[in-house]
Scaffold this motif. Structure first.
Motif, PDB file in Angstrom:
ATOM      1  N   ARG A 126       0.837  -1.212   0.000  1.00 49.75           N
ATOM      2  CA  ARG A 126       0.000   0.000   0.000  1.00 49.75           C
ATOM      3  C   ARG A 126       0.865   1.252   0.000  1.00 49.75           C
ATOM      4  NH1 ARG A 126      -4.093   0.376   4.537  1.00 49.75           N
ATOM      5  NH2 ARG A 126      -5.287   1.755   3.184  1.00 49.75           N
ATOM      6  N   TYR A 172       0.596   3.936  -2.900  1.00 48.10           N
ATOM      7  CA  TYR A 172       0.259   5.326  -2.562  1.00 48.10           C
ATOM      8  C   TYR A 172       1.368   6.263  -3.032  1.00 48.10           C
ATOM      9  CZ  TYR A 172      -0.956   9.375   0.349  1.00 48.10           C
ATOM     10  OH  TYR A 172      -1.277  10.628   0.793  1.00 48.10           O
ATOM     11  N   TYR A 231       2.139  16.253   8.691  1.00 46.61           N
ATOM     12  CA  TYR A 231       1.797  14.889   8.327  1.00 46.61           C
ATOM     13  C   TYR A 231       0.963  14.861   7.041  1.00 46.61           C
ATOM     14  CZ  TYR A 231      -0.071  10.249   8.291  1.00 46.61           C
ATOM     15  OH  TYR A 231      -0.417   9.003   7.885  1.00 46.61           O
ATOM     16  N   LYS A 290       6.164   6.628   9.952  1.00 44.53           N
ATOM     17  CA  LYS A 290       4.847   6.166  10.405  1.00 44.53           C
ATOM     18  C   LYS A 290       4.785   4.660  10.665  1.00 44.53           C
ATOM     19  CE  LYS A 290       0.012   5.814   8.934  1.00 44.53           C
ATOM     20  NZ  LYS A 290      -0.985   6.177   7.933  1.00 44.53           N
TER      21      LYS A 290
HETATM   22  P1  ADP Z   1      -5.911   5.205   6.511  1.00 39.49           P
HETATM   23  O1  ADP Z   1      -6.269   3.868   5.878  1.00 39.49           O
HETATM   24  O2  ADP Z   1      -5.671   5.068   7.962  1.00 39.49           O
HETATM   25  O3  ADP Z   1      -6.870   6.316   6.137  1.00 39.49           O
HETATM   26  P2  ADP Z   1      -3.902   6.706   4.979  1.00 39.49           P
HETATM   27  O4  ADP Z   1      -4.904   7.283   4.065  1.00 39.49           O
HETATM   28  O5  ADP Z   1      -3.093   7.631   5.805  1.00 39.49           O
HETATM   29  O6  ADP Z   1      -4.493   5.573   5.924  1.00 39.49           O
HETATM   30  O7  ADP Z   1      -2.970   5.822   4.110  1.00 39.49           O
HETATM   31  C1  ADP Z   1      -3.427   4.831   3.219  1.00 39.49           C
HETATM   32  C2  ADP Z   1      -2.248   3.932   2.872  1.00 39.49           C
HETATM   33  O8  ADP Z   1      -1.260   4.697   2.190  1.00 39.49           O
HETATM   34  C3  ADP Z   1      -1.560   3.357   4.115  1.00 39.49           C
HETATM   35  O9  ADP Z   1      -1.134   2.050   3.853  1.00 39.49           O
HETATM   36  C4  ADP Z   1      -0.394   4.301   4.314  1.00 39.49           C
HETATM   37  O10 ADP Z   1       0.693   3.688   4.950  1.00 39.49           O
HETATM   38  C5  ADP Z   1      -0.047   4.706   2.917  1.00 39.49           C
HETATM   39  N1  ADP Z   1       0.511   6.077   2.880  1.00 39.49           N
HETATM   40  C6  ADP Z   1      -0.013   7.195   3.441  1.00 39.49           C
HETATM   41  N2  ADP Z   1       0.805   8.254   3.241  1.00 39.49           N
HETATM   42  C7  ADP Z   1       1.856   7.794   2.528  1.00 39.49           C
HETATM   43  C8  ADP Z   1       3.034   8.385   1.986  1.00 39.49           C
HETATM   44  N3  ADP Z   1       3.299   9.684   2.107  1.00 39.49           N
HETATM   45  N4  ADP Z   1       3.890   7.594   1.313  1.00 39.49           N
HETATM   46  C9  ADP Z   1       3.634   6.281   1.141  1.00 39.49           C
HETATM   47  N5  ADP Z   1       2.547   5.653   1.624  1.00 39.49           N
HETATM   48  C10 ADP Z   1       1.662   6.394   2.300  1.00 39.49           C
END
Ligand code: ADP
Ligand code: NI
Length: 217
Positions: free
Chosen positions: A135, A139, A163, A178
């Motif tokens: 993921r 992302y 963040y 994180k």
């Molecule tokens: P949640 O499911 O808690 O809403 P997020 O939207 O913060 O989580 O993140 C969704 C996925 O993307 C998670 O697996 C997270 O680790 C990943 N992610 C979030 N921000 C980043 C980033 N800047 N770089 C890489 N992966 C990210």
């Protein structure tokens, strides 16, 4: 309405809300979180009904996914009331889905109910281990992040704003900023046990990655 019927209408509601998701919060994420919430609830000897319902709904009011969070909250609450959930159940579910995001916990300690603790643990377990690695890469790729850059130091003690401003991050830094911290922030013993192995998978992966990057493998 039976509880099984209630769960089914909730599943359909979520499916219609997240149908076009391209942020890694599609139905596959939801189904893993639901399954994990059920498993954690059983491990903690809590009735899985509310954790499962809240797990289905946990991303339907997320600020990243909806234009108007308050409107989305009212929409979910009305939907629950129309489908025979009691006022008390609606309150527990709404508290849960409103308070479990990572950004919220950066604001300080929130007092989460047992149901909210279970759903947050289930959601966070889906961000670590092999799925979590995938993921993060998915992302990061979608957001134009670099894979890695030894010159960019991982940030520590980020504010909520920092963040959210992830534009200069590298995917590898996302682990130390994180993902490596999630294990120690889990509430339930059941989730902590599951996280042990997933943590090791990530540690081994990042160590291998850096060794190959620096030509040591
Ligand atoms: P949640 O499911 O808690 O809403 P997020 O939207 O913060 O989580 O993140 C969704 C996925 O993307 C998670 O697996 C997270 O680790 C990943 N992610 C979030 N921000 C980043 C980033 N800047 N770089 C890489 N992966 C990210
Ligand atoms: Ni989620």
């Amino acid at each position: 309405m039976t509880t099984a019927e209630q769960i089914e209408v909730v599943r359909q509601y979520t499916q219609s809300q997240l149908a076009n998701d391209q942020t890694g919060h599609g139905m596959d994420h939801i189904m893993r979180v639901v399954k994990m919430a059920k498993q954690i609830a059983q491990g903690e000897q809590i009735d899985p009904f509310l954790p499962v319902v809240a797990a289905y709904l946990h991303d339907t009011i997320d600020e990243k996914l909806v234009a108007d969070v308050q409107l989305a909250q009212r929409h979910v609450a009305d939907f629950l009331k129309k489908n025979d959930f009691t006022d008390e159940q609606v309150k527990v579910i709404m508290d849960t889905i409103s308070n479990i995001s990572f950004a919220h916990t950066l604001d300080g300690k929130v007092n989460l109910s047992k149901v909210a603790q279970i759903v947050r643990d289930a959601d966070w377990l889906d961000a670590i281990g092999a799925i979590g690695i995938m993921r993060a890469i998915y992302y990061g790729g979608a957001h134009g992040e670099k894979i890695y850059d030894p010159a960019i130091e991982p940030r520590t003690n980020m504010t909520r704003e920092e963040y959210r401003d992830l534009s200069h991050e590298t995917i590898i830094n996302h682990f130390s900023e994180k993902l490596f911290h999630i294990k120690d922030k889990l509430f339930t013993n059941t989730a902590q046990r599951i996280a042990e192995h997933r943590q090791q998978v990530m540690i081994d992966y990042v160590a291998e990655f850096k060794a190959e990057w620096h030509g040591e493998q």
